[in-house]
Design a protein around this motif. Structure first.
Motif, PDB file in Angstrom:
ATOM      1  N   ARG A  30       0.865  -1.190   0.000  1.00  0.00           N
ATOM      2  CA  ARG A  30       0.000   0.000   0.000  1.00  0.00           C
ATOM      3  C   ARG A  30       0.888   1.223   0.000  1.00  0.00           C
ATOM      4  NH1 ARG A  30      -5.167  -0.715   3.908  1.00  0.00           N
ATOM      5  NH2 ARG A  30      -6.080   0.601   2.298  1.00  0.00           N
ATOM      6  N   GLY A  31       0.683   2.097  -0.984  1.00  0.00           N
ATOM      7  CA  GLY A  31       1.598   3.222  -1.161  1.00  0.00           C
ATOM      8  C   GLY A  31       2.952   2.614  -1.478  1.00  0.00           C
ATOM      9  N   ARG A  33       4.628   1.048   1.042  1.00  0.00           N
ATOM     10  CA  ARG A  33       4.838   0.196   2.212  1.00  0.00           C
ATOM     11  C   ARG A  33       4.410  -1.223   1.900  1.00  0.00           C
ATOM     12  NH1 ARG A  33       4.916   1.525   7.918  1.00  0.00           N
ATOM     13  NH2 ARG A  33       4.091  -0.536   8.249  1.00  0.00           N
ATOM     14  N   VAL A  35       2.808  -4.070   3.332  1.00  0.00           N
ATOM     15  CA  VAL A  35       2.038  -4.285   4.558  1.00  0.00           C
ATOM     16  C   VAL A  35       2.014  -5.773   4.922  1.00  0.00           C
ATOM     17  CG1 VAL A  35      -0.181  -3.945   5.698  1.00  0.00           C
ATOM     18  CG2 VAL A  35       0.641  -2.239   4.075  1.00  0.00           C
ATOM     19  N   PRO A  54      -1.652  -4.291  17.237  1.00  0.00           N
ATOM     20  CA  PRO A  54      -1.629  -2.843  17.437  1.00  0.00           C
ATOM     21  C   PRO A  54      -2.067  -2.098  16.178  1.00  0.00           C
ATOM     22  CG  PRO A  54       0.603  -3.780  17.442  1.00  0.00           C
ATOM     23  CD  PRO A  54      -0.344  -4.915  17.363  1.00  0.00           C
ATOM     24  N   ASN A  55      -2.341  -0.814  16.318  1.00  0.00           N
ATOM     25  CA  ASN A  55      -2.691   0.015  15.165  1.00  0.00           C
ATOM     26  C   ASN A  55      -1.596  -0.049  14.116  1.00  0.00           C
ATOM     27  OD1 ASN A  55      -5.242   1.181  15.588  1.00  0.00           O
ATOM     28  ND2 ASN A  55      -4.354   2.384  17.265  1.00  0.00           N
ATOM     29  N   GLY A  56      -1.989  -0.181  12.883  1.00  0.00           N
ATOM     30  CA  GLY A  56      -1.025  -0.175  11.797  1.00  0.00           C
ATOM     31  C   GLY A  56      -0.377  -1.520  11.542  1.00  0.00           C
ATOM     32  N   SER A  57      -0.841  -2.572  12.237  1.00  0.00           N
ATOM     33  CA  SER A  57      -0.206  -3.876  12.060  1.00  0.00           C
ATOM     34  C   SER A  57      -0.686  -4.581  10.789  1.00  0.00           C
ATOM     35  CB  SER A  57      -0.465  -4.753  13.284  1.00  0.00           C
ATOM     36  OG  SER A  57      -1.846  -4.845  13.524  1.00  0.00           O
ATOM     37  N   GLY A  58      -1.747  -4.099  10.172  1.00  0.00           N
ATOM     38  CA  GLY A  58      -2.194  -4.698   8.918  1.00  0.00           C
ATOM     39  C   GLY A  58      -3.524  -5.421   9.012  1.00  0.00           C
ATOM     40  N   LYS A  59      -4.266  -5.249  10.107  1.00  0.00           N
ATOM     41  CA  LYS A  59      -5.549  -5.937  10.282  1.00  0.00           C
ATOM     42  C   LYS A  59      -6.542  -5.555   9.179  1.00  0.00           C
ATOM     43  CE  LYS A  59      -6.272  -4.170  14.407  1.00  0.00           C
ATOM     44  NZ  LYS A  59      -5.081  -3.305  14.527  1.00  0.00           N
ATOM     45  N   THR A  60      -6.704  -4.246   9.014  1.00  0.00           N
ATOM     46  CA  THR A  60      -7.662  -3.786   8.008  1.00  0.00           C
ATOM     47  C   THR A  60      -7.242  -4.254   6.613  1.00  0.00           C
ATOM     48  OG1 THR A  60      -8.276  -1.882   9.340  1.00  0.00           O
ATOM     49  CG2 THR A  60      -8.713  -1.721   6.991  1.00  0.00           C
ATOM     50  N   THR A  61      -5.962  -4.162   6.334  1.00  0.00           N
ATOM     51  CA  THR A  61      -5.463  -4.568   5.021  1.00  0.00           C
ATOM     52  C   THR A  61      -5.765  -6.046   4.755  1.00  0.00           C
ATOM     53  OG1 THR A  61      -3.693  -2.947   5.255  1.00  0.00           O
ATOM     54  CG2 THR A  61      -3.397  -4.645   3.567  1.00  0.00           C
ATOM     55  N   GLN A  98     -14.128  -0.384   9.163  1.00  0.00           N
ATOM     56  CA  GLN A  98     -13.753   0.257  10.418  1.00  0.00           C
ATOM     57  C   GLN A  98     -14.505   1.568  10.656  1.00  0.00           C
ATOM     58  OE1 GLN A  98      -9.549   0.230  10.810  1.00  0.00           O
ATOM     59  NE2 GLN A  98      -9.567   1.040  12.879  1.00  0.00           N
TER      60      GLN A  98
ATOM     61  N   ALA B 242      -5.967   0.201  -3.972  1.00  0.00           N
ATOM     62  CA  ALA B 242      -4.690  -0.055  -3.305  1.00  0.00           C
ATOM     63  C   ALA B 242      -4.796   0.313  -1.887  1.00  0.00           C
ATOM     64  CB  ALA B 242      -3.548   0.732  -3.933  1.00  0.00           C
TER      65      ALA B 242
END
Ligand SMILES: Nc1ncnc2c1ncn2[C@@H]1O[C@H](COP(=O)(O)OP(=O)(O)O)[C@@H](O)[C@H]1O
Ligand SMILES: [Mg+2]
Lengths: 258, 242
Positions: A30-31, A33, A35, A54-61, A98, B242
């Motif tokens: 993504r971008g 990064r 993920v 934690p936040n940003g760990s890739g759950k949503t992705t 989310q 993306a």
């Protein structure tokens, strides 16, 4: 229910039949990064599986990849026996994003009627789902007049339309009071007992105890894929938060050592 | 594509408008009020007769462009579009649902405006009124299509609103309302030939001067532009992002 947990403990690998989600070598960028990279995952049918991290760990992705709305750079991901994103899966998966994706300028009931029509779900689903998320007294209110937690429950009700076989719920209990949270977790468990598979993310570790299986995600990697008892035994702890901190510390030490 | 989903989408869009009384009132009555103002300014003279029909072409285009571009931008940013596309909604269902809802609004808007101009303000129109309304509905669909397309290139509502002067004003200047298209410098006249609003105004003028107007050629061109823009709009709707 507990019986199946024990069975699972004995089985190292899940056969194709009982896997609701199966990812192999999944890579998502993504971008600029990366993920998820070389990511493997199996989620068993008929369970409530918690996706924690934690936040940003890739759950949503990861959830977006399961639902088929995420561009994937490599690897395979199969959902209910089909490649993720297949047209026929669109009737069989309920997805709760989310941030609530509902129309604020129409009523709760009109939202549900619309999405039910899109899914071809029976009309009776509208009342059923409104009751399931306990919004009966707000059914004819504009969504814009609801509180944040109520709005989020409207979005959850939409995900429940059409009795999907797989529910992908991204932090569904954020911002809800303890009573509602307990009620929702009871609902999730009932849905799983009736045969549905639920993948539920949270960054609140103590919610993990409600799940039959736990996935702990950190910086795009799985630190744990266990039942609650397994996790406690493996980390020699008695609370999920403690167990996860233990795993994260161990991981950090390993990284430092390298 | 599924008629069930298309109709449900149109119904939902109309429901949204129904709860937004102010927008609804502005959509339906603003053109008529502006026509009355114009009539008053020119004291109902020949200038009003010349400009009136062109404005009947312009209003539906501008107002539907604005509401559609903002509505679809909201769908993109609030996650409802992603949710719909993760469900069995086809891209065409989404596009045609909006087209249907706003096309209907345009028909009402144009009927009221035509009724006011012809019935109340004595606008001279030689051709049948229903053709005036039909052309207005096509203009509205053109606005819907352009709005859908443009919403893909805007990240905020501020940006969307700025597309209005950028995409609509040049068409207004070049559509033949201020200076006849044949009297413009050759370059501008050629540009004007390539812009859809020019044909919308031509069609309205044809209905105004000709008792048996030949609008279908113009209508075909406007429809072709609308379909082309809808196809471009469809290309901006992505199931996977993306
Ligand atoms: N649209 C995006 N473009 C670029 N990077 C993104 C985008 N969305 C998320 N990311 C990045 O991907 C990583 C994982 O995000 P996410 O899956 O949302 O994590 P979580 O849901 O666990 O909080 C984060 O580092 C985030 O910054
Ligand atoms: Mg997230």
């Amino acid at each position: 229910m507990m019986k199946s947990t024990e069975e699972v403990t004995r089985l190292p690998r899940v056969d194709v039949e009982s896997a609701a989600i199966r990812a192999e070598g999944l890579r998502v960028v993504r971008g600029n990064r990366v993920v998820l990279d070389d990511f493997d995952l199996t989620v068993r049918r008929g369970t409530v599986t918690g996706l924690l991290g934690p936040n940003g760990s890739g759950k949503t992705t990861l959830m977006r990849a399961v639902v088929g709305v995420q561009k994937v750079a490599g690897g395979r991901i199969e959902v209910l026996g089909r490649p993720a994103g297949s047209a026929e899966l669109r009737y069989r998966i309920g997805y709760f994003t989310q941030s609530p994706s509902v129309y604020r300028d129409i009523t709760v009931r009109q939202n549900l009627q619309y999405f039910a029509a899109v899914l071809g779900a029976p009309r009776s689903d509208v009342d059923r789902t409104i009751e399931q998320v306990d919004l009966g007294s707000h059914a004819d209110d504009l969504v814009s007049r609801l509180s944040g937690g109520e709005t989020s429950r409207v979005s959850l009700a939409v995900a429940l339309l059409g009795e999907p076989e797989l529910l992908v719920l991204d932090e569904p209990t954020v911002g809800l009071d303890p009573v509602l949270r307990r009620d929702l977790w009871t609902l999730f468990r009932e849905l799983a007992d009736a045969g549905a598979t639920l993948l539920v993310s949270s960054h609140v570790m103590d919610e993990a105890e409600r799940c039959q299986r736990l996935l702990l995600l950190r910086e795009g990697r799985l630190l744990a894929d266990d039942t609650v008892p397994e996790l406690y035994a493996r980390t020699d702890t008695s609370g999920t938060e403690e167990a996860f901190l233990h795993l994260i510390d161990r991981e950090t030490h390993r990284e430092v050592a390298q | 594509m599924s008629p069930r989903i298309t109709v449900a989408t149109a119904h939902r869009v109309l429901n949204q408008l129904r709860h937004d009384r102010r927008t609804l009132a502005l959509l339906l009555f603003m053109p008529s009020i502006l026509l009355v103002l114009l009539w008053w300014i020119y004291d109902g003279g020949p200038v009003f007769d010349r400009i009136g029909p062109a404005l009947l072409a312009l209003f539906p285009f501008i107002s539907m462009f604005l509401v559609t571009s903002i509505a679809t931008l909201r769908e993109r940013t609030s996650g409802t579009l992603e949710r719909l596309l993760a469900m069995p909604t086809g891209k065409l269902d989404f596009l045609l649902g909006y087209g249907l809802a706003f096309g209907l609004m345009a028909a009402l808007q144009a009927t009221i405006a035509a009724g006011v101009s012809i019935g109340l303000l004595d606008l001279d129109v030689a051709g049948p009124t229903w053709q005036l309304v039909t052309v207005a509905v096509l203009d509205a669909l053109l606005g819907v299509a352009l709005g859908l397309f443009v919403s893909a290139f805007a990240a905020t509502e501020f940006q969307v609103v700025q597309f209005m002067p950028a995409l609509v004003l040049p068409q207004f200047l070049l559509c033949g309302l201020l200076v006849a298209r044949d009297d413009m410098p050759a370059v501008l006249s050629a540009i004007s030939d390539a812009l859809p609003l020019s044909y919308a105004v031509d069609a309205m003028r044809e209905v105004q001067v000709n008792p048996t107007p030949e609008v279908w050629g113009y209508a075909g061109i406007i429809a072709a532009f609308a379909v082309g823009l809808l196809a471009l709009g469809a290309a901006t709707l992505r199931r996977r992002t993306a």
